[in-house]
Design an enzyme around this catalytic site. Structure first.
Site, mmCIF file in Angstrom:
data_model
loop_
_atom_site.group_PDB
_atom_site.id
_atom_site.type_symbol
_atom_site.label_atom_id
_atom_site.label_comp_id
_atom_site.label_asym_id
_atom_site.label_seq_id
_atom_site.Cartn_x
_atom_site.Cartn_y
_atom_site.Cartn_z
ATOM 1 N N ASP A 30 0.845 -1.198 0.000
ATOM 2 C CA ASP A 30 0.000 0.000 0.000
ATOM 3 C C ASP A 30 0.883 1.251 0.000
ATOM 4 O O ASP A 30 1.915 1.311 0.676
ATOM 5 C CB ASP A 30 -0.902 -0.022 1.249
ATOM 6 C CG ASP A 30 -2.037 0.966 1.155
ATOM 7 O OD1 ASP A 30 -3.194 0.531 1.058
ATOM 8 O OD2 ASP A 30 -1.772 2.191 1.184
ATOM 9 N N ASN A 86 -12.875 -2.745 2.717
ATOM 10 C CA ASN A 86 -13.746 -1.585 2.885
ATOM 11 C C ASN A 86 -14.747 -1.575 1.740
ATOM 12 O O ASN A 86 -14.368 -1.609 0.572
ATOM 13 C CB ASN A 86 -12.916 -0.296 2.874
ATOM 14 C CG ASN A 86 -12.032 -0.180 4.104
ATOM 15 O OD1 ASN A 86 -12.442 -0.550 5.200
ATOM 16 N ND2 ASN A 86 -10.823 0.323 3.932
ATOM 17 N N VAL A 95 -10.884 3.478 -3.383
ATOM 18 C CA VAL A 95 -10.578 2.999 -4.741
ATOM 19 C C VAL A 95 -11.658 1.986 -5.132
ATOM 20 O O VAL A 95 -11.781 0.937 -4.493
ATOM 21 C CB VAL A 95 -9.178 2.352 -4.812
ATOM 22 C CG1 VAL A 95 -8.906 1.833 -6.223
ATOM 23 C CG2 VAL A 95 -8.094 3.346 -4.403
ATOM 24 N N HIS A 99 -10.545 -4.833 -3.178
ATOM 25 C CA HIS A 99 -9.201 -5.170 -2.691
ATOM 26 C C HIS A 99 -9.295 -5.549 -1.229
ATOM 27 O O HIS A 99 -10.152 -5.071 -0.496
ATOM 28 C CB HIS A 99 -8.237 -3.992 -2.883
ATOM 29 C CG HIS A 99 -8.745 -2.691 -2.346
ATOM 30 N ND1 HIS A 99 -9.684 -1.922 -3.014
ATOM 31 C CD2 HIS A 99 -8.473 -2.030 -1.202
ATOM 32 C CE1 HIS A 99 -9.943 -0.833 -2.307
ATOM 33 N NE2 HIS A 99 -9.230 -0.884 -1.194
ATOM 34 N N HIS A 101 -7.101 -5.567 2.232
ATOM 35 C CA HIS A 101 -5.905 -5.095 2.933
ATOM 36 C C HIS A 101 -5.381 -6.223 3.817
ATOM 37 O O HIS A 101 -6.161 -6.858 4.551
ATOM 38 C CB HIS A 101 -6.253 -3.926 3.861
ATOM 39 C CG HIS A 101 -6.775 -2.694 3.178
ATOM 40 N ND1 HIS A 101 -6.011 -1.567 2.996
ATOM 41 C CD2 HIS A 101 -8.004 -2.399 2.655
ATOM 42 C CE1 HIS A 101 -6.737 -0.623 2.397
ATOM 43 N NE2 HIS A 101 -7.953 -1.109 2.185
HETATM 44 P P1 DGP Z 1 -9.603 1.735 0.534
HETATM 45 O O1 DGP Z 1 -9.778 2.879 1.485
HETATM 46 O O2 DGP Z 1 -9.990 0.413 1.184
HETATM 47 O O3 DGP Z 1 -10.281 1.968 -0.804
HETATM 48 O O4 DGP Z 1 -8.023 1.622 0.298
HETATM 49 C C1 DGP Z 1 -7.368 2.020 -0.842
HETATM 50 C C2 DGP Z 1 -5.900 1.929 -0.562
HETATM 51 O O5 DGP Z 1 -5.199 2.028 -1.783
HETATM 52 C C3 DGP Z 1 -5.329 3.002 0.357
HETATM 53 O O6 DGP Z 1 -4.839 2.394 1.547
HETATM 54 C C4 DGP Z 1 -4.178 3.626 -0.430
HETATM 55 C C5 DGP Z 1 -3.957 2.651 -1.548
HETATM 56 N N1 DGP Z 1 -3.580 3.249 -2.800
HETATM 57 C C6 DGP Z 1 -4.259 4.202 -3.492
HETATM 58 N N2 DGP Z 1 -3.621 4.507 -4.629
HETATM 59 C C7 DGP Z 1 -2.521 3.700 -4.668
HETATM 60 C C8 DGP Z 1 -1.456 3.548 -5.610
HETATM 61 O O7 DGP Z 1 -1.397 4.201 -6.657
HETATM 62 N N3 DGP Z 1 -0.505 2.643 -5.307
HETATM 63 C C9 DGP Z 1 -0.542 1.890 -4.158
HETATM 64 N N4 DGP Z 1 0.456 1.012 -3.960
HETATM 65 N N5 DGP Z 1 -1.535 2.000 -3.265
HETATM 66 C C10 DGP Z 1 -2.494 2.912 -3.503
#
Ligand code: DGP
Length: 113
Positions: A30, A86, A95, A99, A101
């Site tokens: 992340d 989430n 996003v 996904h 975590h």
């Molecule tokens: P959520 O709140 O469950 O939708 O988590 C989305 C997660 O995605 C957040 O913890 C940050 C991560 N994230 C967003 N954009 C990127 C990215 O471009 N690269 C990576 N590695 N993680 C990202």
């Protein structure tokens, strides 16, 4: 439809620290880690969120869970870890590409905020 940021990571169009991948899923660190180990496990197929999954996604979701456990094992999370999905605005989903975590490497509190 415009590809999600996670589709672009899966396609290696934008960089990420990938820790595991196969034909169905990709796991990567992340960008904004909430624990010493914070990995996202993402299906290559962009299901927007868990509430959009159907019975046709059952095998994919089972695979994702089992691989999340395998990734946690490979990353040495012997003390335990937490899986978080989430779903929707009240959960803080940011996003719109399903996904999971994987959080670990420290003691995690309950209930979450
Ligand atoms: P959520 O709140 O469950 O939708 O988590 C989305 C997660 O995605 C957040 O913890 C940050 C991560 N994230 C967003 N954009 C990127 C990215 O471009 N690269 C990576 N590695 N993680 C990202």
């Amino acid at each position: 439809m415009k590809p999600t940021i996670f589709e672009r990571i899966c396609a290696r169009e934008i960089p990420a620290n990938i820790v595991y991948e196969d034909e169905h899923i990709v796991a990567f660190r992340d960008l904004n880690p909430q624990a010493p180990t914070h990995v996202l496990v993402v299906p290559r197929r962009p299901i927007p969120r868990l509430s959009d999954a159907t019975a046709a996604d059952q095998a994919l979701l089972g695979h994702l869970m089992l691989k999340a456990a395998e990734v946690a094992r490979q990353l040495g999370l012997t003390g335990g870890y937490r899986l978080v999905v989430n779903c929707g605005p009240d959960a803080g989903e940011s996003v719109p590409h399903l996904h999971c975590h994987v959080l670990g490497g420290r003691s995690l509190e309950w209930p979450p905020g």
